[in-house]
Design a protein around this motif. Structure first.
Motif, mmCIF file in Angstrom:
data_model
loop_
_atom_site.group_PDB
_atom_site.id
_atom_site.type_symbol
_atom_site.label_atom_id
_atom_site.label_comp_id
_atom_site.label_asym_id
_atom_site.label_seq_id
_atom_site.Cartn_x
_atom_site.Cartn_y
_atom_site.Cartn_z
ATOM 1 N N THR A 1 0.832 -1.205 0.000
ATOM 2 C CA THR A 1 0.000 0.000 0.000
ATOM 3 C C THR A 1 0.866 1.255 0.000
ATOM 4 O O THR A 1 0.557 2.234 -0.697
ATOM 5 C CB THR A 1 -0.935 0.004 1.222
ATOM 6 O OG1 THR A 1 -1.665 -1.215 1.243
ATOM 7 C CG2 THR A 1 -1.908 1.150 1.150
ATOM 8 N N VAL A 2 1.944 1.225 0.762
ATOM 9 C CA VAL A 2 2.860 2.368 0.782
ATOM 10 C C VAL A 2 3.431 2.574 -0.621
ATOM 11 O O VAL A 2 3.442 3.689 -1.152
ATOM 12 C CB VAL A 2 4.004 2.142 1.791
ATOM 13 C CG1 VAL A 2 5.095 3.197 1.631
ATOM 14 C CG2 VAL A 2 3.455 2.171 3.211
ATOM 15 N N SER A 3 3.897 1.506 -1.207
ATOM 16 C CA SER A 3 4.484 1.581 -2.542
ATOM 17 C C SER A 3 3.481 2.133 -3.547
ATOM 18 O O SER A 3 3.790 3.028 -4.342
ATOM 19 C CB SER A 3 4.946 0.184 -2.959
ATOM 20 O OG SER A 3 5.564 0.236 -4.212
ATOM 21 N N ARG A 4 2.293 1.615 -3.515
ATOM 22 C CA ARG A 4 1.252 2.084 -4.434
ATOM 23 C C ARG A 4 0.915 3.545 -4.183
ATOM 24 O O ARG A 4 0.708 4.321 -5.133
ATOM 25 C CB ARG A 4 -0.001 1.223 -4.286
ATOM 26 C CG ARG A 4 0.073 -0.063 -5.071
ATOM 27 C CD ARG A 4 -1.268 -0.803 -5.021
ATOM 28 N NE ARG A 4 -1.180 -1.994 -4.194
ATOM 29 C CZ ARG A 4 -0.932 -3.209 -4.668
ATOM 30 N NH1 ARG A 4 -0.737 -3.400 -5.954
ATOM 31 N NH2 ARG A 4 -0.878 -4.245 -3.863
ATOM 32 N N GLY A 5 0.904 3.935 -2.942
ATOM 33 C CA GLY A 5 0.651 5.332 -2.620
ATOM 34 C C GLY A 5 1.703 6.242 -3.228
ATOM 35 O O GLY A 5 1.380 7.261 -3.846
ATOM 36 N N LEU A 6 2.957 5.844 -3.080
ATOM 37 C CA LEU A 6 4.047 6.661 -3.615
ATOM 38 C C LEU A 6 3.953 6.777 -5.131
ATOM 39 O O LEU A 6 4.113 7.869 -5.688
ATOM 40 C CB LEU A 6 5.397 6.064 -3.209
ATOM 41 C CG LEU A 6 5.766 6.227 -1.728
ATOM 42 C CD1 LEU A 6 7.046 5.483 -1.397
ATOM 43 C CD2 LEU A 6 5.886 7.696 -1.363
ATOM 44 N N THR A 7 3.676 5.669 -5.794
ATOM 45 C CA THR A 7 3.587 5.760 -7.258
ATOM 46 C C THR A 7 2.363 6.570 -7.674
ATOM 47 O O THR A 7 2.396 7.267 -8.687
ATOM 48 C CB THR A 7 3.553 4.368 -7.919
ATOM 49 O OG1 THR A 7 2.411 3.664 -7.458
ATOM 50 C CG2 THR A 7 4.805 3.586 -7.624
ATOM 51 N N ALA A 8 1.317 6.498 -6.882
ATOM 52 C CA ALA A 8 0.137 7.320 -7.189
ATOM 53 C C ALA A 8 0.492 8.803 -7.103
ATOM 54 O O ALA A 8 0.137 9.589 -7.983
ATOM 55 C CB ALA A 8 -1.001 6.977 -6.226
ATOM 56 N N PHE A 9 1.206 9.183 -6.047
ATOM 57 C CA PHE A 9 1.634 10.580 -5.882
ATOM 58 C C PHE A 9 2.563 10.984 -7.030
ATOM 59 O O PHE A 9 2.528 12.110 -7.505
ATOM 60 C CB PHE A 9 2.354 10.776 -4.550
ATOM 61 C CG PHE A 9 1.459 10.660 -3.352
ATOM 62 C CD1 PHE A 9 0.073 10.772 -3.475
ATOM 63 C CD2 PHE A 9 1.986 10.460 -2.076
ATOM 64 C CE1 PHE A 9 -0.752 10.667 -2.364
ATOM 65 C CE2 PHE A 9 1.164 10.353 -0.963
ATOM 66 C CZ PHE A 9 -0.200 10.447 -1.107
ATOM 67 N N LYS A 10 3.399 10.030 -7.443
ATOM 68 C CA LYS A 10 4.327 10.303 -8.531
ATOM 69 C C LYS A 10 3.542 10.566 -9.812
ATOM 70 O O LYS A 10 3.765 11.566 -10.502
ATOM 71 C CB LYS A 10 5.277 9.111 -8.713
ATOM 72 C CG LYS A 10 6.366 9.337 -9.740
ATOM 73 C CD LYS A 10 7.487 8.307 -9.617
ATOM 74 C CE LYS A 10 7.021 6.920 -10.041
ATOM 75 N NZ LYS A 10 8.167 5.978 -10.093
ATOM 76 N N ARG A 11 2.597 9.686 -10.101
ATOM 77 C CA ARG A 11 1.789 9.826 -11.318
ATOM 78 C C ARG A 11 0.989 11.133 -11.310
ATOM 79 O O ARG A 11 0.781 11.742 -12.354
ATOM 80 C CB ARG A 11 0.839 8.645 -11.464
ATOM 81 C CG ARG A 11 1.488 7.426 -12.085
ATOM 82 C CD ARG A 11 0.418 6.516 -12.691
ATOM 83 N NE ARG A 11 0.404 5.201 -12.050
ATOM 84 C CZ ARG A 11 1.260 4.216 -12.325
ATOM 85 N NH1 ARG A 11 2.230 4.405 -13.202
ATOM 86 N NH2 ARG A 11 1.169 3.066 -11.719
ATOM 87 N N ALA A 12 0.557 11.539 -10.116
ATOM 88 C CA ALA A 12 -0.215 12.784 -10.012
ATOM 89 C C ALA A 12 0.680 14.013 -10.173
ATOM 90 O O ALA A 12 0.185 15.133 -10.262
ATOM 91 C CB ALA A 12 -0.943 12.824 -8.661
ATOM 92 N N GLY A 13 1.997 13.768 -10.184
ATOM 93 C CA GLY A 13 2.924 14.882 -10.332
ATOM 94 C C GLY A 13 3.215 15.601 -9.025
ATOM 95 O O GLY A 13 3.796 16.680 -9.018
ATOM 96 N N TRP A 14 2.808 14.998 -7.923
ATOM 97 C CA TRP A 14 3.017 15.643 -6.630
ATOM 98 C C TRP A 14 4.394 15.331 -6.060
ATOM 99 O O TRP A 14 4.879 16.026 -5.177
ATOM 100 C CB TRP A 14 1.961 15.174 -5.617
ATOM 101 C CG TRP A 14 0.565 15.483 -6.034
ATOM 102 C CD1 TRP A 14 0.185 16.257 -7.109
ATOM 103 C CD2 TRP A 14 -0.637 15.045 -5.409
ATOM 104 N NE1 TRP A 14 -1.174 16.305 -7.173
ATOM 105 C CE2 TRP A 14 -1.709 15.582 -6.140
ATOM 106 C CE3 TRP A 14 -0.901 14.259 -4.278
ATOM 107 C CZ2 TRP A 14 -3.029 15.346 -5.793
ATOM 108 C CZ3 TRP A 14 -2.212 14.023 -3.932
ATOM 109 C CH2 TRP A 14 -3.274 14.563 -4.688
ATOM 110 N N LEU A 15 4.975 14.224 -6.548
ATOM 111 C CA LEU A 15 6.195 13.700 -5.937
ATOM 112 C C LEU A 15 7.130 13.188 -7.030
ATOM 113 O O LEU A 15 6.676 12.707 -8.077
ATOM 114 C CB LEU A 15 5.806 12.520 -5.033
ATOM 115 C CG LEU A 15 6.364 12.415 -3.622
ATOM 116 C CD1 LEU A 15 6.066 13.664 -2.829
ATOM 117 C CD2 LEU A 15 5.753 11.201 -2.931
ATOM 118 N N LEU A 16 8.430 13.343 -6.782
ATOM 119 C CA LEU A 16 9.406 12.586 -7.561
ATOM 120 C C LEU A 16 9.860 11.437 -6.680
ATOM 121 O O LEU A 16 10.208 11.655 -5.524
ATOM 122 C CB LEU A 16 10.604 13.460 -7.928
ATOM 123 C CG LEU A 16 10.364 14.559 -8.965
ATOM 124 C CD1 LEU A 16 11.623 15.383 -9.143
ATOM 125 C CD2 LEU A 16 9.925 13.934 -10.274
#
Lengths: 240, 240
Positions: A206-221
């Motif tokens: 879930t953590v991993s998926r959360g991070l990639t979701a944030f990445k895809r949203a452009g909120w995070l690198l």
DNA sequence: CGGAAGATTGAAAATCATCAATACTCGTGG
DNA sequence: CCACGAGTATTGATGATTTTCAATCTTCCG
């Protein structure tokens, strides 16, 4: 004079005022006279390898600690063998205060990377506590702040959504790094995804998926443990 | 002599030693001399109607409080209007310590039932803190204990399952009542299901379903807010 | 008695955990 | 230098738990 300097270099520092953390650490608000006394009680330049531990749950408290660099995790193995991660320590944060009452450490503290730290033997510390009114005030202040931080953590954990918790965790980390004068938008996580998960009551996936979701949203690198915060506003909106 | 007695009766109590909570409250471990001084700073016999509030988040800290009976909830309304409940106060627990550093209350404290409480103005308290070494130690101890309690709460919230959290909550409440010399197996919840839910990061429905599940399993008696713990072992096994 | 708030219950939808497979990273030794 | 392997991270599919929405029931108080 030169002699002094050499000695200083050899032991890295003798005074808390020369320390890079002097604005954040315990002596920050202390009158100079008290700092002078306190620093004699501090054992400096101690090192800890990654994975080595500073305290063990259940052991008697021998000393308080402050990291000078690196980071540590505070965790606890429950009866059924599951690890729960209570939190992470950054440089300048006083370690061991919550165990002052019980005289026993409530959790294991374990270095996440090669770490330097200061050590203050508990007996001397308590002696100084009775002598130095400024130190007293600082300790009460420090405890009070820890308690508040803990309350904020509770608020974060109470938020039902996994994304919300994750966003809150990243922002909290960012703020704490900023306070230390470090780059707060670009940083490297010293803890594994598993540690983050155990800390937030989630699973690694879930953590991993959360991070990639944030990445895809452009909120995070996100590149491995390297994190870049691109849209703190969006993360903040989520975490509230 | 009689005069004194009458006065005492009229104001209910003048001394902390006459208080039913003297074994749990702040003065419990204090030398008699310090209790004597401290109790002059305490405003006693204050009352609060159910639903009335003791503190407001953001307001300056004017005093510390201790409930003498009844109970209170500590909650916080976030930006989006959602309430998160940080915890519940029982008689004898010091209220306001975590706000000592920031000088502002971190949350709203609101009476859940008609409540009597003591009030200690913060200025006098801080003065006494510098004068009385025993009080100092007690405050550090109290803060340290609160911090530990908060850590335990974090551990509870991190447990992923709703049932686990609920069981932990009930056992914690039971233990705290027991410490106060109250019946710990049979008690009445002063908070609504909604409050419990907001406290544990769940929904009202999940809390309700959890309680009826425990009831069906024979671990709990539930009649409205009246709780009877029948199988603490089973609950404890779940909560670990 | 009646109304409002609180509590329970049911069915549906969403989220998260679990299981499983694959990819990446880094340090070690060939 | 490359290969290997262990630990770590990502991704996908499935299933369980929890939330959400809605209806009903209970309690309590005027």
């Amino acid at each position: 004079m030169l002699d002094m300097r050499l000695k200083k270099l050899a032991r890295q520092e003798v005074s808390c005022r020369d320390c890079a953390l002097h604005r954040i650490c315990l002596p920050a608000q202390l009158p100079a006279s008290e700092v002078h006394i306190l620093e004699h009680a501090v054992e400096r330049n101690r090192v800890l390898a990654a994975g080595a531990s500073l305290t063990h749950a259940g052991r008697r408290v021998q000393a308080l600690y402050v990291l000078r660099n690196g980071s540590a995790k505070c965790s606890w193995i429950s009866a059924d063998g599951e690890e729960s991660v209570r939190g992470f320590y950054l440089p300048g944060e006083l370690i061991g205060l919550e165990s002052l009452a019980e005289r026993r450490h409530a959790c294991d503290v374990l270095a996440l990377e090669p770490t330097n730290y200061c050590r203050i033997p508990i007996a001397r510390f308590e002696m100084l506590l009775d002598m130095l009114p400024g130190l007293r005030r600082e300790v009460v202040r420090s405890l009070s702040l820890s308690l508040e931080a803990s309350s904020r953590l509770v608020t974060r954990l109470v938020s039902t959504s996994a994304r919300t918790r994750l966003a809150g965790f990243l922002l909290d980390l960012s703020r704490r790094l900023e306070r230390r004068g470090l780059v707060s938008q670009e940083f490297e996580l010293s803890m594994s995804r598993r540690d983050i998960a155990r800390h937030l009551g989630l699973t690694v996936e879930t953590v991993s998926r959360g991070l990639t979701a944030f990445k895809r949203a452009g909120w995070l690198l996100v590149r491995g443990r390297q994190i870049g915060i691109r849209d703190p506003g969006a993360l903040s909106a989520l975490s509230n």
